[in-house]
Design an enzyme around this catalytic site. Structure first.
Site, PDB file in Angstrom:
ATOM      1  N   ASP A  86       2.550   2.555   7.868  1.00 37.36           N
ATOM      2  CA  ASP A  86       1.319   1.866   7.460  1.00 37.36           C
ATOM      3  C   ASP A  86       1.610   0.506   6.816  1.00 37.36           C
ATOM      4  OD1 ASP A  86      -1.351   1.466   7.204  1.00 37.36           O
ATOM      5  OD2 ASP A  86      -1.703   3.040   5.728  1.00 37.36           O
ATOM      6  N   ASP A 135       0.857  -1.197   0.000  1.00 34.65           N
ATOM      7  CA  ASP A 135       0.000   0.000   0.000  1.00 34.65           C
ATOM      8  C   ASP A 135       0.885   1.237   0.000  1.00 34.65           C
ATOM      9  OD1 ASP A 135      -2.370   1.462   0.002  1.00 34.65           O
ATOM     10  OD2 ASP A 135      -2.635   1.372   2.175  1.00 34.65           O
TER      11      ASP A 135
HETATM   12  N1  ATP Z   1       4.649   6.931  13.693  1.00 30.12           N
HETATM   13  C1  ATP Z   1       4.012   8.007  13.254  1.00 30.12           C
HETATM   14  N2  ATP Z   1       4.533   9.247  13.432  1.00 30.12           N
HETATM   15  C2  ATP Z   1       3.880  10.329  12.967  1.00 30.12           C
HETATM   16  N3  ATP Z   1       2.702  10.295  12.331  1.00 30.12           N
HETATM   17  C3  ATP Z   1       2.135   9.092  12.134  1.00 30.12           C
HETATM   18  C4  ATP Z   1       2.746   7.893  12.572  1.00 30.12           C
HETATM   19  N4  ATP Z   1       1.948   6.857  12.242  1.00 30.12           N
HETATM   20  C5  ATP Z   1       0.884   7.382  11.614  1.00 30.12           C
HETATM   21  N5  ATP Z   1       0.986   8.723  11.548  1.00 30.12           N
HETATM   22  C6  ATP Z   1      -0.011   9.637  10.946  1.00 30.12           C
HETATM   23  O1  ATP Z   1      -1.269   9.009  10.957  1.00 30.12           O
HETATM   24  C7  ATP Z   1      -1.723   8.784   9.627  1.00 30.12           C
HETATM   25  C8  ATP Z   1      -2.442   7.442   9.531  1.00 30.12           C
HETATM   26  O2  ATP Z   1      -1.541   6.397   9.806  1.00 30.12           O
HETATM   27  P1  ATP Z   1      -1.547   5.077   8.926  1.00 30.12           P
HETATM   28  O3  ATP Z   1      -1.373   5.409   7.494  1.00 30.12           O
HETATM   29  O4  ATP Z   1      -0.582   4.137   9.537  1.00 30.12           O
HETATM   30  O5  ATP Z   1      -3.021   4.534   9.241  1.00 30.12           O
HETATM   31  P2  ATP Z   1      -4.239   4.176   8.292  1.00 30.12           P
HETATM   32  O6  ATP Z   1      -5.340   3.778   9.178  1.00 30.12           O
HETATM   33  O7  ATP Z   1      -3.823   3.242   7.230  1.00 30.12           O
HETATM   34  O8  ATP Z   1      -4.595   5.551   7.677  1.00 30.12           O
HETATM   35  P3  ATP Z   1      -5.076   5.831   6.192  1.00 30.12           P
HETATM   36  O9  ATP Z   1      -6.340   5.090   6.047  1.00 30.12           O
HETATM   37  O10 ATP Z   1      -5.209   7.333   6.207  1.00 30.12           O
HETATM   38  O11 ATP Z   1      -3.978   5.323   5.293  1.00 30.12           O
HETATM   39  C9  ATP Z   1      -0.486   8.899   8.764  1.00 30.12           C
HETATM   40  O12 ATP Z   1      -0.769   9.337   7.459  1.00 30.12           O
HETATM   41  C10 ATP Z   1       0.338   9.932   9.503  1.00 30.12           C
HETATM   42  O13 ATP Z   1      -0.106  11.228   9.175  1.00 30.12           O
HETATM   43 MG    MG Z   2      -2.131   5.111   5.662  1.00 31.55          MG
END
Ligand code: ATP
Ligand code: MG
Length: 295
Positions: free
Chosen positions: A246, A229
């Site tokens: 992610d 992804d």
């Molecule tokens: N370790 C981290 N440090 C800083 N920001 C983070 C971190 N992990 C996640 N984020 C923030 O949170 C958002 C969502 O995290 P992630 O992509 O892992 O989850 P998701 O549920 O798959 O979200 P999405 O559906 O938006 O892709 C990221 O785009 C980022 O902005």
């Molecule tokens: Mg994400």
């Protein structure tokens, strides 16, 4: 009030150790007086299995003290299947000594996964431990959904741990507790690092960013893994350094029937973003190069 309530937790732990009691048993009775503030809980570090604590060598900022308290600082971002919060873990009164850290807490939702975008093509071949869980997941019962959320969290935990150990730039995985994953908070000057998609790097930095992502992809390919992804939305720009996030859907390049399709899609997503920013890169060249690493 029992006399215990007037005693501080560190005092009690010290006392218990003094009496030769295994500290693992002491943890249980901390629950009798949860912190008063409902945004707080005792640090869950010692209540999770050792395999659910981050890999060694641990960065020195990881707070492992039994006297630490976790404080909810608020939501960072809601996502499709998980929400990311900021959580402070600190030993009260020792902030100045460095026993305090802010982490990102990614919490998978155990309910309503009907629009879960990670399709079953990601999970082909993934094992479910018992048939009761497998049937519950298939029927999408509440229990089944909770099992699925726990599996995504475990899958992301495993990927983060493995990649961190390989030296790939991912947030350090601190701990996994059920559907909650605590990891390093990626920042720029004290603020959450922007997603790559939100940045407009100068040509030199743009080229360096591409090289970094190409190195990440090459390392993954060498180990038979595909992010699955990858895009400018799942890459954080921490100043000059990129960090990939992610990772619950990381898949097996060879074992998964759609492995190569996912790899090409990751290459395409990444290259399109760099192309739109003016860098002459080609997804098929990148894909070919990665296949050479893999086979
Ligand atoms: N370790 C981290 N440090 C800083 N920001 C983070 C971190 N992990 C996640 N984020 C923030 O949170 C958002 C969502 O995290 P992630 O992509 O892992 O989850 P998701 O549920 O798959 O979200 P999405 O559906 O938006 O892709 C990221 O785009 C980022 O902005
Ligand atoms: Mg994400």
């Amino acid at each position: 009030m029992s006399p215990h309530h007037s005693e501080s937790v560190p005092d009690r732990l010290h006392d218990a150790r003094h009496r030769g009691i295994d500290p693992r048993f002491v943890f249980d009775f901390q629950n009798y007086d949860e912190p008063d503030d409902d945004r707080q809980r005792w640090s869950t570090w010692l209540s999770v299995e050792p395999l659910c604590r981050g890999p060694e060598p641990r960065p020195d900022w990881v707070v492992t003290s039994q006297a630490a308290v976790d404080t909810e600082l608020g939501i960072l971002k809601t996502g499709k299947e998980a929400d990311v919060f900021l959580l402070e873990r600190a030993v009260p009164g020792t902030e100045a000594l460095g026993e305090s850290v802010v982490m990102a807490a990614k919490r998978y939702r155990g309910h309503d996964h009907t629009d879960f975008h990670r399709s079953s093509s990601y999970t082909d071949g993934r094992k479910v431990r018992n048939t009761r869980d497998a049937r519950a997941m298939a029927r999408k019962t509440a229990h089944g959904k909770a099992v699925a959320a726990g599996q995504w969290a475990w899958a992301e935990w495993e990927s983060l741990t493995r990649l961190w150990e390989l030296g790939v730039p991912v947030p350090y995985p601190v701990q996994l507790d059920g559907t909650e994953l605590l990891m390093e908070w990626i920042t720029v000057e004290g603020e959450t690092a922007p997603r790559l998609a939100q940045t407009r790097p100068e040509p030199e930095l743009l080229a360096s960013y591409f090289e970094q992502i190409r190195d990440v992809l090459a390392e993954l390919s060498r180990h038979g893994m595909v992010h699955g992804d990858l895009s400018a939305y799942n890459i954080l720009a921490a100043g000059e350094r990129l960090v990939v996030i992610d990772l619950p859907q990381v898949i097996d390049l060879v074992g998964n029937p759609a492995g190569l399709d996912f790899l090409l899609r990751d290459c395409t997503n990444v290259c399109r973003w760099f192309q739109a920013r003016g860098l002459a890169v080609d997804e098929h060249d990148l894909y070919g190069e990665l296949l050479a690493h893999a086979f």
